[in-house]
Scaffold this motif. Structure first.
Motif, short mmCIF file in Angstrom:
data_model
loop_
_atom_site.label_atom_id
_atom_site.label_comp_id
_atom_site.label_asym_id
_atom_site.label_seq_id
_atom_site.Cartn_x
_atom_site.Cartn_y
_atom_site.Cartn_z
N SER A 87 9.53 0.71 64.04
CA SER A 87 9.16 1.85 64.90
C SER A 87 7.71 2.28 64.72
O SER A 87 7.16 2.97 65.56
CB SER A 87 10.05 3.04 64.53
OG SER A 87 9.70 3.50 63.22
N GLU A 105 4.64 -7.17 62.81
CA GLU A 105 6.00 -7.11 63.36
C GLU A 105 6.26 -8.40 64.14
O GLU A 105 5.41 -8.84 64.91
CB GLU A 105 6.15 -5.88 64.27
CG GLU A 105 7.43 -5.79 65.07
CD GLU A 105 8.70 -5.85 64.20
OE1 GLU A 105 8.84 -5.06 63.26
OE2 GLU A 105 9.55 -6.73 64.50
N ILE A 206 12.93 -12.11 58.43
CA ILE A 206 13.16 -13.44 58.99
C ILE A 206 11.82 -14.16 59.18
O ILE A 206 10.91 -13.61 59.80
CB ILE A 206 13.88 -13.31 60.36
CG1 ILE A 206 15.28 -12.71 60.12
CG2 ILE A 206 13.98 -14.66 61.06
CD1 ILE A 206 16.02 -12.34 61.37
N1 SAM Z 1 9.03 0.00 58.70
C1 SAM Z 1 9.87 0.17 59.85
C2 SAM Z 1 9.81 1.56 60.39
O1 SAM Z 1 9.13 2.42 59.83
O2 SAM Z 1 10.44 1.79 61.43
C3 SAM Z 1 11.30 -0.24 59.63
C4 SAM Z 1 11.43 -1.67 59.50
S1 SAM Z 1 12.95 -2.35 60.03
C5 SAM Z 1 14.03 -1.85 58.76
C6 SAM Z 1 12.54 -4.05 59.66
C7 SAM Z 1 11.55 -4.65 60.64
O3 SAM Z 1 11.09 -5.88 60.08
C8 SAM Z 1 12.18 -4.98 61.99
O4 SAM Z 1 11.44 -4.39 63.01
C9 SAM Z 1 12.08 -6.51 62.05
O5 SAM Z 1 11.88 -7.03 63.34
C10 SAM Z 1 10.88 -6.76 61.14
N2 SAM Z 1 10.76 -8.12 60.60
C11 SAM Z 1 11.74 -8.92 60.10
N3 SAM Z 1 11.21 -10.09 59.69
C12 SAM Z 1 9.87 -10.01 59.92
C13 SAM Z 1 8.76 -10.89 59.69
N4 SAM Z 1 8.90 -12.10 59.16
N5 SAM Z 1 7.53 -10.47 60.04
C14 SAM Z 1 7.33 -9.25 60.60
N6 SAM Z 1 8.34 -8.37 60.85
C15 SAM Z 1 9.58 -8.75 60.50
#
Ligand code: SAM
Length: 215
Positions: A87, A105, A206
């Motif tokens: 977010s 992201e 991921i």
């Molecule tokens: N920090 C965020 C916030 O304040 O809203 C919450 C993060 S959410 C729990 C995890 C995020 O990590 C997701 O948006 C997901 O798409 C992203 N994500 C997962 N693997 C990733 C990668 N290899 N590189 C970048 N983003 C990644």
């Protein structure tokens, strides 16, 4: 309830749970978390839980945001890397407490929404990139602090390499559903010191140095 009142209550609860860093508390009192969630969920933005943000992803629980940020021990001078913009809320907290933030992201629509929210707050010290954060951001390394906000199977070696001497890395490490927060401190001589903290449940990190999409 008025959103400003709800925000004050949220922060008071964080203090009761052991958040003592006055700068972290100040940032979370100032920042409007509700603009980082769907309008229909604004009234839930200050309860201590994660919320869906679309694309099967979540904005993290305020306590975990506060705890991880506190573990970084920011003073205002740092160059910080965040992996998993989601977010944009955690990036906003970091941008308030450090000098510059680089955030990655992998899901484009989330990145675009986060950019809008960050711009609406005038947080011009946040650089956002769409891509695989498990490779870090080599062109901008080294970083004084690195925060991973998705659950990883292991600590990617490239992140250790991109951490400056004297720097701190915080990352949730574990299996697909449960993880433990891990703090890695890099000494000025390059020696690593690891410490475990709270248990947590993050969506998966991921990518090349994380989980594969289909596992
Ligand atoms: N920090 C965020 C916030 O304040 O809203 C919450 C993060 S959410 C729990 C995890 C995020 O990590 C997701 O948006 C997901 O798409 C992203 N994500 C997962 N693997 C990733 C990668 N290899 N590189 C970048 N983003 C990644």
């Amino acid at each position: 309830m008025n959103l400003a009142v709800a925000r004050k209550r949220m922060v008071a609860e964080l203090e009761k749970r052991g958040i003592v860093d006055r700068r972290v508390i100040g940032a979370m009192l100032d920042l409007p978390r509700h603009i980082f969630v769907e309008e229909a969920m604004a009234d839930q933005a200050y309860s201590d839980g994660s919320l869906p943000i679309g694309e099967k992803q979540t904005i993290s629980q305020p306590y975990i945001v506060a705890k991880m940020t506190q573990m970084l021990g920011l003073t205002g001078r740092e160059k910080v890397l965040e992996l998993g913009t989601g977010s944009g809320y955690q990036a906003a907290v970091l941008a308030t407490l450090a000098d510059r933030v680089y955030t990655v992201e992998r899901i484009r629509p989330l990145a675009l929404k986060a950019r809008k929210a960050l711009d609406s707050l005038g947080l011009l010290n946040v650089n956002l990139r769409i891509g695989d954060g498990t490779e870090g951001w080599a062109e901008e390394a080294p970083f004084d602090a690195i925060l991973v906000t998705a659950g990883a199977p292991d600590i990617p070696q490239c992140l250790i390499e991109q951490l400056a001497p004297g720097g701190r890395l915080v990352i949730p490490v574990g299996d697909r559903s449960d993880q433990q927060l891990v703090l890695v401190k890099k000494g000025l001589d390059g020696a690593l010191h690891k410490q475990e903290a709270d248990g947590c449940r993050f969506v998966r990190l991921i990518g090349r140095n994380g989980w594969s999409e289909d596992r």
